[in-house]
Design a protein around this motif. Structure first.
Motif, PDB file in Angstrom:
ATOM      1  N   GLY A 237      -1.547  35.965  62.557  1.00 39.87           N
ATOM      2  CA  GLY A 237      -0.503  35.287  63.190  1.00 39.87           C
ATOM      3  C   GLY A 237       0.587  36.610  63.977  1.00 39.87           C
ATOM      4  N   ALA A 238       0.581  37.566  63.264  1.00 37.36           N
ATOM      5  CA  ALA A 238       1.487  38.576  63.959  1.00 37.36           C
ATOM      6  C   ALA A 238       0.765  38.910  65.189  1.00 37.36           C
ATOM      7  N   LEU A 239      -0.445  39.189  65.212  1.00 41.02           N
ATOM      8  CA  LEU A 239      -1.155  39.469  66.471  1.00 41.02           C
ATOM      9  C   LEU A 239      -1.025  38.515  67.635  1.00 41.02           C
ATOM     10  N   ARG A 240      -1.080  37.079  67.164  1.00 37.31           N
ATOM     11  CA  ARG A 240      -0.839  35.953  68.164  1.00 37.31           C
ATOM     12  C   ARG A 240       0.492  35.988  68.687  1.00 37.31           C
ATOM     13  N   ASP A 241       1.590  36.166  67.750  1.00 38.29           N
ATOM     14  CA  ASP A 241       2.837  35.973  68.061  1.00 38.29           C
ATOM     15  C   ASP A 241       3.277  37.044  69.023  1.00 38.29           C
ATOM     16  N   GLY A 242       2.668  38.259  68.554  1.00 41.09           N
ATOM     17  CA  GLY A 242       3.161  39.549  69.650  1.00 41.09           C
ATOM     18  C   GLY A 242       2.476  39.200  70.824  1.00 41.09           C
ATOM     19  N   PHE A 243       1.519  38.894  71.142  1.00 42.21           N
ATOM     20  CA  PHE A 243       0.720  38.523  72.399  1.00 42.21           C
ATOM     21  C   PHE A 243       1.644  37.469  73.083  1.00 42.21           C
ATOM     22  N   VAL A 244       1.874  36.419  72.325  1.00 36.89           N
ATOM     23  CA  VAL A 244       2.666  35.336  73.046  1.00 36.89           C
ATOM     24  C   VAL A 244       3.819  35.835  73.633  1.00 36.89           C
TER      25      VAL A 244
ATOM     26  N   HIS B  69       5.199  39.150  73.914  1.00 34.64           N
ATOM     27  CA  HIS B  69       5.550  39.955  74.797  1.00 34.64           C
ATOM     28  C   HIS B  69       4.580  39.900  75.991  1.00 34.64           C
ATOM     29  N   LEU B  70       3.649  39.097  75.998  1.00 36.64           N
ATOM     30  CA  LEU B  70       2.814  38.999  77.394  1.00 36.64           C
ATOM     31  C   LEU B  70       2.711  37.694  78.022  1.00 36.64           C
ATOM     32  N   PHE B  71       2.318  36.743  77.133  1.00 33.23           N
ATOM     33  CA  PHE B  71       2.158  35.436  77.590  1.00 33.23           C
ATOM     34  C   PHE B  71       3.285  35.126  78.266  1.00 33.23           C
ATOM     35  N   ARG B  72       4.534  35.098  77.447  1.00 35.25           N
ATOM     36  CA  ARG B  72       5.679  34.149  77.932  1.00 35.25           C
ATOM     37  C   ARG B  72       6.233  34.965  79.269  1.00 35.25           C
ATOM     38  N   PRO B  73       6.422  36.329  79.265  1.00 36.72           N
ATOM     39  CA  PRO B  73       6.818  36.961  80.318  1.00 36.72           C
ATOM     40  C   PRO B  73       6.024  36.668  81.688  1.00 36.72           C
ATOM     41  N   THR B  74       4.562  36.836  81.551  1.00 35.23           N
ATOM     42  CA  THR B  74       3.819  36.564  82.710  1.00 35.23           C
ATOM     43  C   THR B  74       4.031  35.078  83.243  1.00 35.23           C
ATOM     44  N   LYS B  75       4.009  34.252  82.303  1.00 34.40           N
ATOM     45  CA  LYS B  75       3.908  32.721  82.911  1.00 34.40           C
ATOM     46  C   LYS B  75       5.357  32.640  83.460  1.00 34.40           C
TER      47      LYS B  75
ATOM     48  N   LEU C  21      -3.014  32.251  82.681  1.00 34.64           N
ATOM     49  CA  LEU C  21      -3.604  32.489  81.678  1.00 34.64           C
ATOM     50  C   LEU C  21      -5.086  33.090  81.930  1.00 34.64           C
ATOM     51  N   VAL C  22      -5.656  32.767  83.188  1.00 37.69           N
ATOM     52  CA  VAL C  22      -6.812  33.418  83.815  1.00 37.69           C
ATOM     53  C   VAL C  22      -6.203  34.826  84.387  1.00 37.69           C
ATOM     54  N   THR C  23      -5.101  35.285  84.756  1.00 35.08           N
ATOM     55  CA  THR C  23      -4.820  36.353  85.176  1.00 35.08           C
ATOM     56  C   THR C  23      -4.751  37.376  83.926  1.00 35.08           C
ATOM     57  N   ILE C  24      -4.021  37.080  82.881  1.00 36.35           N
ATOM     58  CA  ILE C  24      -3.872  37.802  81.600  1.00 36.35           C
ATOM     59  C   ILE C  24      -5.501  37.938  81.010  1.00 36.35           C
ATOM     60  N   SER C  25      -6.088  36.858  80.973  1.00 39.25           N
ATOM     61  CA  SER C  25      -7.422  36.964  80.447  1.00 39.25           C
ATOM     62  C   SER C  25      -8.466  38.090  81.327  1.00 39.25           C
ATOM     63  N   VAL C  26      -8.091  37.820  82.652  1.00 41.97           N
ATOM     64  CA  VAL C  26      -9.149  38.743  83.570  1.00 41.97           C
ATOM     65  C   VAL C  26      -8.565  40.297  83.347  1.00 41.97           C
ATOM     66  N   VAL C  27      -7.455  40.486  83.405  1.00 41.88           N
ATOM     67  CA  VAL C  27      -6.862  41.927  83.047  1.00 41.88           C
ATOM     68  C   VAL C  27      -7.463  42.422  81.809  1.00 41.88           C
ATOM     69  N   ILE C  28      -7.149  41.691  80.722  1.00 42.84           N
ATOM     70  CA  ILE C  28      -7.836  42.305  79.618  1.00 42.84           C
ATOM     71  C   ILE C  28      -9.330  42.418  79.633  1.00 42.84           C
ATOM     72  N   ALA C  29     -10.123  41.457  80.249  1.00 41.35           N
ATOM     73  CA  ALA C  29     -11.282  41.649  80.412  1.00 41.35           C
ATOM     74  C   ALA C  29     -11.910  42.921  81.113  1.00 41.35           C
ATOM     75  N   VAL C  30     -10.915  43.210  82.254  1.00 39.59           N
ATOM     76  CA  VAL C  30     -11.370  44.430  82.930  1.00 39.59           C
ATOM     77  C   VAL C  30     -10.845  45.784  82.053  1.00 39.59           C
TER      78      VAL C  30
END
Lengths: 342, 670
Positions: B415-422, B424-430, B483-492
């Motif tokens: 849960g902590a991992l998920r919330d951290g991602f959401v 600090h990364l997901f919401r600002p990017t979105k 979602l694609v952008t974040i995923s691609v950056v992480i994949a790279v």
């Protein structure tokens, strides 16, 4: 020479690439000049070629890459359409020929050997050789029997069931040669057949080719960029440069009378005693000449030792045995080491 | 400064196009204006978002058109409805024959009497025959793999489902091969066809599968036939493309040989060109097989049955254990099919097989014999058909319990991992992407397109992005894009270092190649299962699935690109006294950059491919709209939203591949 004996006749053949090549057919010869080509952005691959190839001769087309030799031979085989001029094989004009007739000519009268062999990877040696007969709808037994004959002829015995990727380069080209002979064509086109091979194998294949021609007596159009290969096998050579045929002559003729500096540049490096024959060196007979005469067709390389070791000129006789002249030591030395003044 | 730009944009664009430096300035200015609310106020409203009132209703007319087309439209004397029914019947015949043989049993229509019931092939005959075929095509190890897979399906009571999936894949592959070779050869014969076929294939390959399921359901109804058609649409393009490509790559002399041998056009194609291009065709065939499996699994959504259905039901009812078992089964089937179709492609003929008939292919005839024997046995002694029930079982409950335990005991960290991602990364990017004015995005993309390719691509990207804006799907598109952008950056970020390391070390390289090759064969659907098990629903599990699915090209392209740098260059670097790191930075990576960029483009395409499926775990972008369209049978919404995704991925792909090609030309690697 009587016109009837020539089997391939090119009459002012042009091959142009670029937009609107059809329009050039209505121009006069004078109108189709460099300025016209440049303004219409046309690239001439073959320019105004007129030549005759006689029945039974080995006619070599020599030129560097981009000289138009490949395109010219593709005009002769109908693989590319001639833009302008008449391209005659026997009585058939390939310019504007009907597709069926062209297929018929290719099935019976002409065949081709390719630089990269063009073997079909999914067929065995035997099936590759038999391929042209299969296309004609010949029965399996008949075509395989014929293919076996040819495999023997080109020295592929025991390899009939191999696949192309299981053969060496030289062997692959033997398959290509055998395949091109399956239909027993009158005219045999060879497009740089040995260029992809190692020098040693190349030499061996040239010998093999001359041996085959000794028994087959085909009319041969042979493309090469290698002048030494050309003089080794040719009856006559056409030298191409920038799409034009610059000179057509026998190997000796090219060396003795190069038409321009371009041709001379090729001939300069060629060891003369391997090209020159006794007949063309013979001087008027002097009473000093003595001994058994040498044949006019003998290569200088073969008779030089005898002349050099003799103090007197050696007589030269034609094939009837008539003495036509003599050669002395000075002439041999001048021919081999001299710079052109023979 | 911003007002100057607004007044005289042409001038600035023109100067930007001329020099990269001013381009960067323009880009920066656009970004600044876009991101700072105060500056954004200066823009007119329509440049930020098109007002609702301006948007035309496109979906409505499309819906009405398709309903009319599928119910009432007539071509000459025939109704479209009857044509589609007829087509469905033609396709259904082989499908139900194969399904009947493998699973359901056949009913032969007899005159006068009731039809004759025939039982399906028994498990032992199929298992033996499939194993023997596996041995025939790919050798002993593949045969062992086939046998193991069969036993897996039998033991876990998934046999009928697996055979249904196999039947759909088989028929789809046959239809796809015929269509693909025909279309591919036609495009080779008449190159003008490319103008129509290439964009069509692009859209077919990038359009989310859900968005064309709806029209297919309208025409062909809900069920296996519709699923089969969707599968062919999804899987056929690579076959056609590879056919054309393989034919075009043949040396000219092969075509000349056909001419000089006096081939007719038909002989030319059938006797010379297609056989000579065999290797390339089989590459396409392998892709066709793998994509068919992938699509046949997804087609469970419209009632295809089979293994996909088990997964789907498992995910829906949260019986994750069963879904996991089926998912593992799909994985096995994917690996087997890939092995076999690849072995088929690599097989070269060799001499020494002079025998003909059954002696040349003893295994083929042996397998067919066993099948015939089994068929007779199934009719005479029906009880031999089914696998003994005592030997079957399911770990279902146990796995379910295990995952529950994992979720309960690791709820904190997960849960902590998920919330951290959401947070600090997901919401600002979105938020950042959503705040961009659409005109700014269009302009940015058009400038980039002009830089890498020219005015044509710039116009095309502008048209595609404007389409998304005009259809009113802009915000959803940005939600997909984030979602694609974040995923691609992480994949790279994960893939690139692995690829670089693997390129330096041959043994690591081999292992990496094996893993990525295997991962690449898995149907996208399979990736959802473990992700849902561990992380539940929402954007975070979707992101994990996308990263996992898009990772293989992010690893492979840098790895292969660096490995392919000519040896003379690395030797020159060594002789110049480079350290390994310097060699990597100054020689290997710059030379491999075009390849690395292609890898990026592949990663993006894969990410979009997976994004489409993540709608099933509750993401909220365009992909969700296509899934909703399936359940509500709304063709218009599904197609428009699908086209939006398709356009986004096409734009990303074009920008990067053209950039790569430009770089390649500059490096002289043409």
């Amino acid at each position: 020479m009587p016109d009837t004996s020539s089997i391939i006749r090119c009459r002012n053949v042009w091959k142009l690439y670029g937009p609107g090549t059809d329009a050039t057919r209505d121009l006069s010869a004078a109108e189709l000049n460099d300025t016209y080509l440049q303004t219409h952005r046309l690239v001439p691959a073959v320019r105004d070629v007129t030549l005759d190839i006689q029945k039974g001769e080995i006619f070599v087309i020599m030129g560097l890459s981009g000289s138009g030799k490949s395109t010219l031979v593709r005009c002769m085989t109908g693989l590319v359409d001639t833009t302008r001029g008449d391209m005659l094989i026997g009585d058939d004009n390939l310019t504007g020929i009907d597709a069926r007739r062209l297929i018929d000519i290719r099935r019976r009268r002409i065949s081709m050997v390719f630089q990269d062999f063009a073997l079909l990877p999914h067929l065995t040696v035997l099936d590759n050789i038999a391929f042209p007969l299969r296309v004609q709808g010949k029965g399996r037994d008949a075509r395989l029997a014929r293919a076996r004959e040819l495999a023997t002829l080109v020295g592929l015995d025991g390899r009939e069931d191999r696949f192309p990727h299981e053969l060496s380069g030289g062997q692959q080209q033997r398959v290509g040669i055998a395949r091109s002979l399956t239909t027993d064509p009158e005219i045999w086109f060879l497009d740089e057949p040995f260029s992809a091979l190692d020098p040693l194998i190349r030499h061996e294949m040239q010998d093999e080719f001359l041996r085959l021609q000794g028994t087959l007596h085909k009319t041969i159009v042979f493309i090469t960029h290698d002048f030494e290969e050309a003089i080794r096998i040719a009856d006559r050579i056409a030298i191409m440069h920038n799409g034009r045929v610059v000179q057509i002559d026998t190997p000796e003729g090219l060396i003795l009378n190069p038409a321009d500096a371009y041709v001379a540049e090729f001939t300069r490096k060629i060891p003369r005693h391997r090209v020159m024959r006794a007949g063309s060196l013979a001087q008027p007979v002097t009473p000093l000449a003595e001994g058994t005469p040498v044949s006019a067709t003998a290569l200088l390389a073969d008779i030089a030792p005898r002349i050099l070791s003799s103090d007197r000129p050696v007589p030269v006789a034609d094939d009837q045995g008539t003495i036509i002249g003599a050669i002395d030591r000075q002439q041999v030395i001048a021919t081999i080491f001299g710079t052109g003044a023979v | 400064m911003s007002s100057t730009i607004l007044r005289r944009p042409q001038v600035l664009i023109a100067s930007a196009v001329r020099s990269p430096k001013s381009l960067i300035v323009v880009l920066g200015v656009i970004l600044v204006i876009s991101l700072f609310p105060a500056l954004r106020e200066t823009l007119p409203d329509w440049a930020v978002r098109l007002p609702k009132a301006w948007l035309p209703d496109l979906a409505g007319p499309i819906n009405r058109f398709f309903v009319w087309l599928s119910r009432k439209a007539e071509i000459g004397p025939l109704r479209v409805k009857d044509i589609s029914r007829g087509l469905a019947a033609v396709i259904e015949m082989p499908l139900s024959l194969v399904q009947g043989l493998l699973v359901t049993g056949l009913e032969l229509p007899l005159p006068l009497r009731k039809g004759l019931q025939l039982n399906a092939l028994p498990w032992w005959a199929l298992t033996a025959a499939l194993t023997i075929f596996g041995h025939w095509v790919a050798g002993r190890r593949a045969a062992a793999l086939v046998l193991a897979s069969c036993l897996y399906f039998l033991g876990l009571n998934l046999w009928d489902e697996a055979m249904l999936t196999l039947a759909s894949v088989g028929i789809a592959v046959i239809i796809g091969t015929i269509l693909g070779v025909l279309l591919g050869s036609a495009a080779h014969r008449w190159p003008q066809l490319d103008l129509v076929l290439n964009p069509t294939y692009d859209v077919m390959q990038t359009l989310p599968v859900f968005s064309y399921l709806v029209p297919i359901i309208l025409f062909f109804g809900f069920g296996p036939v519709a699923a089969l058609i969707a599968t062919v649409i999804y899987a056929m393009p690579p076959m056609a493309r590879n056919t054309t490509l393989a034919l075009r790559r043949l040396p000219t002399s092969v075509g000349e040989l056909a001419s000089m041998s006096g081939c007719s056009p038909r002989q030319r194609l059938l006797l010379v060109l297609l056989p000579a291009a065999r290797q390339g065709l089989l590459t396409g065939f392998n892709q066709l097989v793998m994509l068919s499996l992938s699509a046949a699994i997804i087609a469970a959504v419209i009632g295809a049955g089979g293994l996909g259905n088990v997964v789907l039901q498992g995910l829906k009812s949260m019986q994750l254990g069963r879904a996991f078992e089926a998912g593992l089964g799909i994985t096995l089937m994917a690996i087997v099919l890939d092995r076999l179709s690849r072995a088929f492609a690599l097989r070269r003929p060799s001499h020494g097989t002079k025998m003909t008939g059954w002696r040349r292919h003893p295994e083929l005839f042996c397998g067919l014999g066993i099948l015939a024997l089994g068929f007779v046995a199934a009719q005479v002694a029906p009880m031999t058909r089914d696998f003994p029930a005592v030997l079957t079982g399911s770990s279902g409950r146990m796995l379910d319990d295990f995952f529950t335990w994992v979720n309960v005991s690791f709820a904190g960290p997960i849960g902590a991992l998920r919330d951290g991602f959401v947070r600090h990364l997901f919401r600002p990017t979105k938020d950042a992407l959503l705040s961009l004015p659409w005109m700014a995005v269009v302009l940015l993309v058009a400038l980039a397109a002009h830089q890498v390719r020219g005015i044509g691509l710039a116009l095309a990207t502008t048209a595609m992005l404007s389409f998304i804006a005009i259809t009113g799907y802009w915000d959803m598109a940005m939600t997909s894009l984030y979602l694609v952008t974040i995923s691609v950056v992480i994949a790279v970020l994960i893939g690139f270092p692995i690829g670089v390391l693997a390129a330096q070390n041959p043994r690591l390289g081999q292992a990496t190649a094996l893993v990525t090759d295997t991962l690449q064969t898995l149907p996208s659907f399979v990736y959802l299962i473990p992700v849902v098990m561990l992380f539940g629903l929402g954007d975070f599990p979707a992101m994990v699935a996308i990263v996992a699915f898009a990772l293989p090209p992010a690893i492979r392209y840098p790895m292969d690109g660096i490995a392919r740098v000519p040896q003379s260059l690395t030797e020159a670097a060594d002789m110049a006294g480079c350290t390994r790191f310097q060699r990597l930075i100054h020689v290997q990576i710059p030379c491999a950059l075009p390849e690395i960029m292609l890898g990026l483009s592949q990663t993006i395409l894969m990410a979009f491919g997976m994004l489409v499926i993540t709608a099933l775990v509750g993401t909220r972008g365009l992909e969700q709209e296509t899934l909703i369209a399936v359940s509500k049978a709304k063709v218009g919404e599904g197609l428009i939203a699908g086209l939006g995704i398709s356009f986004l991925s096409i734009i990303a792909d074009r920008l990067i591949t053209h950039g790569s090609a430009r770089l390649r030309r500059r490096l002289g690697q043409v």
